[in-house]
Design a protein around this motif. Structure first.
Motif, PDB file in Angstrom:
ATOM      1  N   PHE A 420       0.878  -1.176   0.000  1.00 39.19           N
ATOM      2  CA  PHE A 420       0.000   0.000   0.000  1.00 39.19           C
ATOM      3  C   PHE A 420       0.910   1.219   0.000  1.00 39.19           C
ATOM      4  CE2 PHE A 420      -2.279   3.343   2.373  1.00 39.19           C
ATOM      5  CZ  PHE A 420      -3.407   3.453   1.582  1.00 39.19           C
ATOM      6  N   ILE A 421       0.969   1.914  -1.128  1.00 39.24           N
ATOM      7  CA  ILE A 421       1.877   3.053  -1.289  1.00 39.24           C
ATOM      8  C   ILE A 421       1.067   4.339  -1.205  1.00 39.24           C
ATOM      9  CG2 ILE A 421       3.575   4.170  -2.775  1.00 39.24           C
ATOM     10  CD1 ILE A 421       4.462   1.459  -1.748  1.00 39.24           C
ATOM     11  N   ARG A 422       1.556   5.291  -0.385  1.00 38.99           N
ATOM     12  CA  ARG A 422       0.873   6.572  -0.223  1.00 38.99           C
ATOM     13  C   ARG A 422       1.693   7.676  -0.884  1.00 38.99           C
ATOM     14  NH1 ARG A 422       0.479   6.752   6.104  1.00 38.99           N
ATOM     15  NH2 ARG A 422       2.539   5.820   5.831  1.00 38.99           N
ATOM     16  N   VAL A 423       1.011   8.524  -1.660  1.00 39.99           N
ATOM     17  CA  VAL A 423       1.683   9.627  -2.347  1.00 39.99           C
ATOM     18  C   VAL A 423       0.869  10.899  -2.130  1.00 39.99           C
ATOM     19  CG1 VAL A 423       2.584  10.502  -4.527  1.00 39.99           C
ATOM     20  CG2 VAL A 423       2.473   8.033  -4.132  1.00 39.99           C
ATOM     21  N   ASN A 424       1.516  11.930  -1.589  1.00 42.33           N
ATOM     22  CA  ASN A 424       0.878  13.238  -1.484  1.00 42.33           C
ATOM     23  C   ASN A 424       1.327  14.048  -2.696  1.00 42.33           C
ATOM     24  OD1 ASN A 424       0.168  15.935  -0.872  1.00 42.33           O
ATOM     25  ND2 ASN A 424       0.174  15.458   1.307  1.00 42.33           N
ATOM     26  N   CYS A 425       0.433  14.198  -3.645  1.00 40.14           N
ATOM     27  CA  CYS A 425       0.794  14.817  -4.923  1.00 40.14           C
ATOM     28  C   CYS A 425       1.203  16.279  -4.760  1.00 40.14           C
ATOM     29  CB  CYS A 425      -0.381  14.706  -5.902  1.00 40.14           C
ATOM     30  SG  CYS A 425      -0.835  12.996  -6.262  1.00 40.14           S
ATOM     31  N   ALA A 426       0.760  16.931  -3.697  1.00 44.24           N
ATOM     32  CA  ALA A 426       1.113  18.338  -3.500  1.00 44.24           C
ATOM     33  C   ALA A 426       2.419  18.499  -2.746  1.00 44.24           C
ATOM     34  CB  ALA A 426      -0.009  19.061  -2.755  1.00 44.24           C
ATOM     35  N   SER A 464      -2.063  -1.532  -3.798  1.00 44.79           N
ATOM     36  CA  SER A 464      -2.854  -0.307  -3.959  1.00 44.79           C
ATOM     37  C   SER A 464      -1.938   0.896  -3.858  1.00 44.79           C
ATOM     38  CB  SER A 464      -3.936  -0.210  -2.872  1.00 44.79           C
ATOM     39  OG  SER A 464      -4.783  -1.332  -2.889  1.00 44.79           O
ATOM     40  N   ILE A 465      -2.293   1.957  -4.586  1.00 45.54           N
ATOM     41  CA  ILE A 465      -1.580   3.224  -4.463  1.00 45.54           C
ATOM     42  C   ILE A 465      -2.603   4.309  -4.148  1.00 45.54           C
ATOM     43  CG2 ILE A 465      -1.683   3.762  -6.952  1.00 45.54           C
ATOM     44  CD1 ILE A 465       1.154   5.021  -6.567  1.00 45.54           C
ATOM     45  N   PHE A 466      -2.289   5.096  -3.135  1.00 46.71           N
ATOM     46  CA  PHE A 466      -3.196   6.166  -2.689  1.00 46.71           C
ATOM     47  C   PHE A 466      -2.622   7.491  -3.159  1.00 46.71           C
ATOM     48  CE2 PHE A 466      -4.330   9.115   0.951  1.00 46.71           C
ATOM     49  CZ  PHE A 466      -5.596   9.396   0.449  1.00 46.71           C
ATOM     50  N   LEU A 467      -3.329   8.157  -4.068  1.00 45.68           N
ATOM     51  CA  LEU A 467      -2.902   9.444  -4.606  1.00 45.68           C
ATOM     52  C   LEU A 467      -3.702  10.536  -3.917  1.00 45.68           C
ATOM     53  CD1 LEU A 467      -2.721   8.505  -8.406  1.00 45.68           C
ATOM     54  CD2 LEU A 467      -0.862   8.507  -6.732  1.00 45.68           C
ATOM     55  N   ASP A 468      -3.092  11.152  -2.923  1.00 45.23           N
ATOM     56  CA  ASP A 468      -3.769  12.208  -2.180  1.00 45.23           C
ATOM     57  C   ASP A 468      -3.586  13.537  -2.901  1.00 45.23           C
ATOM     58  OD1 ASP A 468      -5.217  13.429  -0.224  1.00 45.23           O
ATOM     59  OD2 ASP A 468      -3.642  13.365   1.301  1.00 45.23           O
ATOM     60  N   ILE A 470      -5.145  14.701  -5.602  1.00 38.88           N
ATOM     61  CA  ILE A 470      -5.012  14.393  -7.022  1.00 38.88           C
ATOM     62  C   ILE A 470      -5.230  15.633  -7.880  1.00 38.88           C
ATOM     63  CG2 ILE A 470      -7.444  13.763  -7.324  1.00 38.88           C
ATOM     64  CD1 ILE A 470      -4.525  11.774  -8.772  1.00 38.88           C
ATOM     65  N   GLY A 471      -5.985  16.599  -7.343  1.00 41.15           N
ATOM     66  CA  GLY A 471      -6.260  17.815  -8.098  1.00 41.15           C
ATOM     67  C   GLY A 471      -5.043  18.685  -8.304  1.00 41.15           C
ATOM     68  N   GLU A 472      -3.919  18.398  -7.630  1.00 42.67           N
ATOM     69  CA  GLU A 472      -2.709  19.211  -7.761  1.00 42.67           C
ATOM     70  C   GLU A 472      -1.770  18.709  -8.846  1.00 42.67           C
ATOM     71  OE1 GLU A 472      -2.487  21.942  -5.983  1.00 42.67           O
ATOM     72  OE2 GLU A 472      -4.368  21.441  -4.970  1.00 42.67           O
ATOM     73  N   LEU A 473      -2.132  17.625  -9.573  1.00 39.69           N
ATOM     74  CA  LEU A 473      -1.248  17.079 -10.603  1.00 39.69           C
ATOM     75  C   LEU A 473      -1.136  18.039 -11.777  1.00 39.69           C
ATOM     76  CD1 LEU A 473      -2.303  13.315 -10.746  1.00 39.69           C
ATOM     77  CD2 LEU A 473      -0.241  14.284  -9.729  1.00 39.69           C
ATOM     78  N   ALA A 508      -7.818  10.860  -3.879  1.00 39.39           N
ATOM     79  CA  ALA A 508      -8.533  11.696  -2.917  1.00 39.39           C
ATOM     80  C   ALA A 508      -8.310  13.150  -3.279  1.00 39.39           C
ATOM     81  CB  ALA A 508      -8.051  11.426  -1.498  1.00 39.39           C
ATOM     82  N   THR A 509      -9.325  13.961  -3.044  1.00 40.54           N
ATOM     83  CA  THR A 509      -9.197  15.394  -3.304  1.00 40.54           C
ATOM     84  C   THR A 509     -10.202  16.167  -2.474  1.00 40.54           C
ATOM     85  OG1 THR A 509      -9.211  17.100  -5.020  1.00 40.54           O
ATOM     86  CG2 THR A 509     -10.816  15.323  -5.242  1.00 40.54           C
ATOM     87  N   ASN A 510      -9.823  17.393  -2.132  1.00 41.26           N
ATOM     88  CA  ASN A 510     -10.780  18.323  -1.534  1.00 41.26           C
ATOM     89  C   ASN A 510     -11.078  19.463  -2.491  1.00 41.26           C
ATOM     90  OD1 ASN A 510      -8.464  19.847  -1.470  1.00 41.26           O
ATOM     91  ND2 ASN A 510      -8.196  19.718   0.751  1.00 41.26           N
ATOM     92  N   VAL A 511     -10.567  19.327  -3.735  1.00 43.07           N
ATOM     93  CA  VAL A 511     -10.778  20.336  -4.764  1.00 43.07           C
ATOM     94  C   VAL A 511     -12.060  20.016  -5.526  1.00 43.07           C
ATOM     95  CG1 VAL A 511      -9.819  21.315  -6.889  1.00 43.07           C
ATOM     96  CG2 VAL A 511      -8.314  20.766  -4.973  1.00 43.07           C
TER      97      VAL A 511
END
Length: 688
Positions: A420-426, A464-468, A470-473, A508-511
């Motif tokens: 389970f890989i976590r990535v904070n895109c911002a 699984s990969i968690f892209l937190d 995602i709206g910042e890509l 995941a996104t809050n945007v």
């Protein structure tokens, strides 16, 4: 009973009053003196005896005895003339003589009492036990220490035969032999061990009138001796442990002379005990300064110092710490690590990190706290989504728990035993994000690792990969992510060969992605790929009934982080929390509870209203707010930091927790923003 009139209340009259008042034969009916403040007058009033200044008033047929205590002849003559023949008159000289006798008697009694008290105090204050018997072996006295040792009531044993109380006592034998017995060891019935000395008591005529036993409890001394033996055994055990350790260890005394090394030390340095023990700490150094001597000088430990030791110039890293006992420096201990051993351990650590990454999904659905209808709907949707391979999009405000849901979805899926890989895109700069996600080939750019590097998508293969966030890509990264979702393959940076992968994407996104599509900052085709299984996580203000349970859960978590033992929140504090709208959601609630616990006293176990920081930052949390009657002065740095934290929190809310937009508005870099979020505990890497 003879009734007495005392004429004269001076020293003699007062003494007679005291004497006669204690007897059952005489009754003092009155005391007379021309001085109304005489001591005898005062005493008579206290005894409720009639007083006056004229003795004639009290002469009557009921008086049997008149004591003239003034010492004046004319007063004595007047009394004799006035008194009837049946009344006895005692002259003043006789009264004074009686007073002196009474005074002497009282002094002797007081002296006797003082001597008796002093002897009794010494007898009972002695830490040694003492028992006195008469010539027939009956106990006449026993002190407190003896009664405590043999566990008896001293009042009940006096008058009993010594063998009734102590069947093993040797006092009867001493009475018979009249010989002193020194330092005899005796074990009492209660298991205590004592050393006793028995002494016969003989008067100046040679007559035996009793015996004395003095004894000392040696149970504690025996225990102390056993503890010393245990300490010796412990020391031997400690030395055995040191010698069996694979770590190279050397110990020096406070003067820097070697006192102990182990075989591992000899193996690494090539030096034997004869070359080190008793020699200065510099004996083993081939290159560098002695860390033992530095530690002995500064009384501070040193860590990770590189040097060369022994005749083979072995390259090592040393850690040395002082040995301080009760504040006194006794020496220092050093641990030597072979650099080659450190390199091996580093490789093992890297392998361990790879293993740990497969265990990073730490939470399950049981860790999602809440019973409100809104959160229950989100949990049910997530459980259904976990059983499918579909891409999942977690939507909700910052701090609602999006990462917690991502963990739970992975752990509830058939991929839970994979990574389970976590990535904070911002949190990763745009230039690095692409290579981090998709990897790169050798020579793809300057500084690229030889042989290339696997990306996070490859690391997460079959997991699984968690892209937190995602709206910042960026647009380029969005295009590559779309290829992953459509084709199930990635292409490394600088490469041309597609690499197939099987990864479940949880984004995941809050945007507002729909608004971002309209503005042209987010690809519409990527949106439809991500939005196949959308799950909306409600904000905390929409499920305030979950706040009590969340508080209890977060307090237990914070107790472990802060080493506290807080039990909960008071009803008044809970009302305060329920009245707030929580724009920062669960993360803000955790932050508020954490701040409250930091400023609680260690003996406090309930969070109360006064522990909770001001919640309306725009009006109440700033130390520089308008309409302030009196500014609360604290250290300037603390006030500035609080004000800065308040501004950052307001900016985050204004931009819906968009870190990039917030950093741009504040005129700072995204990395600096993340530093400040961590510093002030506003947005730590907690679940969203």
């Amino acid at each position: 009973m003879k009734k007495v009139l005392i004429v004269g209340a001076g020293t003699g009259g007062t003494a007679l009053l005291k004497l006669l008042h204690k007897t059952a034969v005489f009754q003092v009916t009155a005391v007379v003196d021309i001085d109304e403040m005489a001591p005898g007058i005062k005493l008579a009033r206290e005894m409720d005896i009639a007083v006056g200044t004229d003795w004639r008033v009290f002469i009557n047929k009921e008086i049997d005895l008149v004591i003239e205590a003034t010492g004046k002849q004319e007063v004595l003559d007047d009394i004799r003339r006035e008194c009837a023949p049946n009344i006895t008159v005692v002259p003043g000289a006789v009264a004074h003589m009686m007073a002196e006798l009474v005074k002497e008697k009282e002094m002797l009694i007081a002296k006797l009492k003082s001597e008796t008290t002093r002897r009794g105090l010494i007898f009972n204050a002695s830490h040694d036990g003492m028992i006195v018997v008469d010539e027939y072996a009956y106990i006449t006295d026993i002190n407190n220490s003896a009664a405590e040792m043999i566990e008896v009531d001293k009042e009940k044993v006096i008058g009993k035969h010594i063998l009734e109380v102590l069947p093993t006592s040797g006092l009867p034998r001493v009475l018979k032999t009249k010989q002193t017995e020194f330092h005899q060891e005796v074990k009492l019935a209660n298991g205590k061990k004592v050393i006793t000395t028995r002494i016969p008591m003989i008067d100046e005529t040679g007559k035996l009138f009793g015996a004395l036993a003095i004894f000392k409890d040696i149970t504690e001394l025996v225990k102390l001796a056993e503890e010393i033996t245990d300490l010796k055994e412990m020391r031997m055990m400690l030395e055995a442990i040191i010698h069996s350790s694979e770590e190279a260890i050397s110990v020096v005394d406070e003067h820097g002379n070697g006192i102990l090394i182990n075989p591992a030390y000899t193996r690494i340095t090539g030096l034997s005990e004869e070359e080190v023990i008793g020699k200065p700490a510099t004996a083993d150094i081939a290159e560098g300064e002695s860390m033992h001597m530095q530690v002995l000088k500064t009384r501070r430990p040193v860590r990770g110092v590189r040097m060369k030791v022994g005749p083979k110039n072995r390259d090592v890293v040393v850690n040395v710490a002082p040995i301080i006992v009760d504040g006194v420096l006794k020496g220092s201990v050093g641990v030597i690590h072979d650099v080659s051993e450190i390199q091996r351990l580093t490789a093992e650590l890297n392998r361990a990190r790879q293993i740990i990454r497969t265990l990073e999904a730490k939470y399950s659905f049981a860790d999602i706290i809440g019973t409100s209808e809104e959160i229950k709907v989100a949990i049910e949707q997530a459980k259904v989504a976990a059983k499918t391979p579909a891409t999942i999009l977690l939507r909700g405000e910052s701090g609602t728990g999006k990462e917690l849901f991502a963990h739970a979805i992975h752990n509830a899926s058939d991929r839970k035993y994979n990574k389970f890989i976590r990535v904070n895109c911002a949190a990763i700069s745009e230039t690095l994000l692409e290579s981090e996600l998709f990897g790169y080939e050798e020579g793809a750019f300057s500084g690229a690792k030889r042989g290339g590097k696997r990306g996070l998508f490859e690391e997460a293969n079959n997991g699984s990969i968690f892209l937190d966030e995602i709206g910042e890509l960026s647009a380029n990264t969005q295009a590559k992510l779309l290829r992953v979702l459509q084709e199930g393959e990635i292409v490394r940076v600088g490469g041309t060969k597609p690499i197939p992968i099987n990864v479940r994407v949880i984004a995941a996104t809050n945007v507002n992605l729909e608004k971002a599509i309209a503005e042209g900052t987010f690809r519409e085709d990527l949106y439809y790929r991500l939005n196949r299984m959308p799950i909306y996580i409600p904000p905390l203000r929409a499920r305030k009934e979950d706040i009590p349970a969340l508080c209890q859960h977060l307090i237990q978590k914070l107790n472990q982080d802060y080493g506290r033992n807080v039990e909960g929140v008071t009803p008044a504090a809970l009302d305060r929390l329920l009245a707030y709208d929580w724009p920062g959601n669960v993360r803000e609630l955790e932050n508020v509870l954490g701040r409250a616990m930091i400023f609680m006293k260690f003996n406090e176990v309930m969070i109360d209203v006064h522990h909770i920081p001001p919640l309306d930052i725009s009006r109440a949390d700033s130390p520089f707010r308008k309409n302030e009657k009196e500014l609360e002065i604290r250290p300037l740095e603390e006030m500035v930091e609080q004000y800065e934290a308040g501004i950052i929190e307001q900016a985050l809310r204004k931009y819906n927790n968009n870190k990039t937009a917030t950093a741009r508005a504040l005129g700072i870099s995204i990395r600096n923003l993340y530093y400040k979020l961590e510093k002030y505990g506003i947005d730590k890497n907690s679940t969203q």
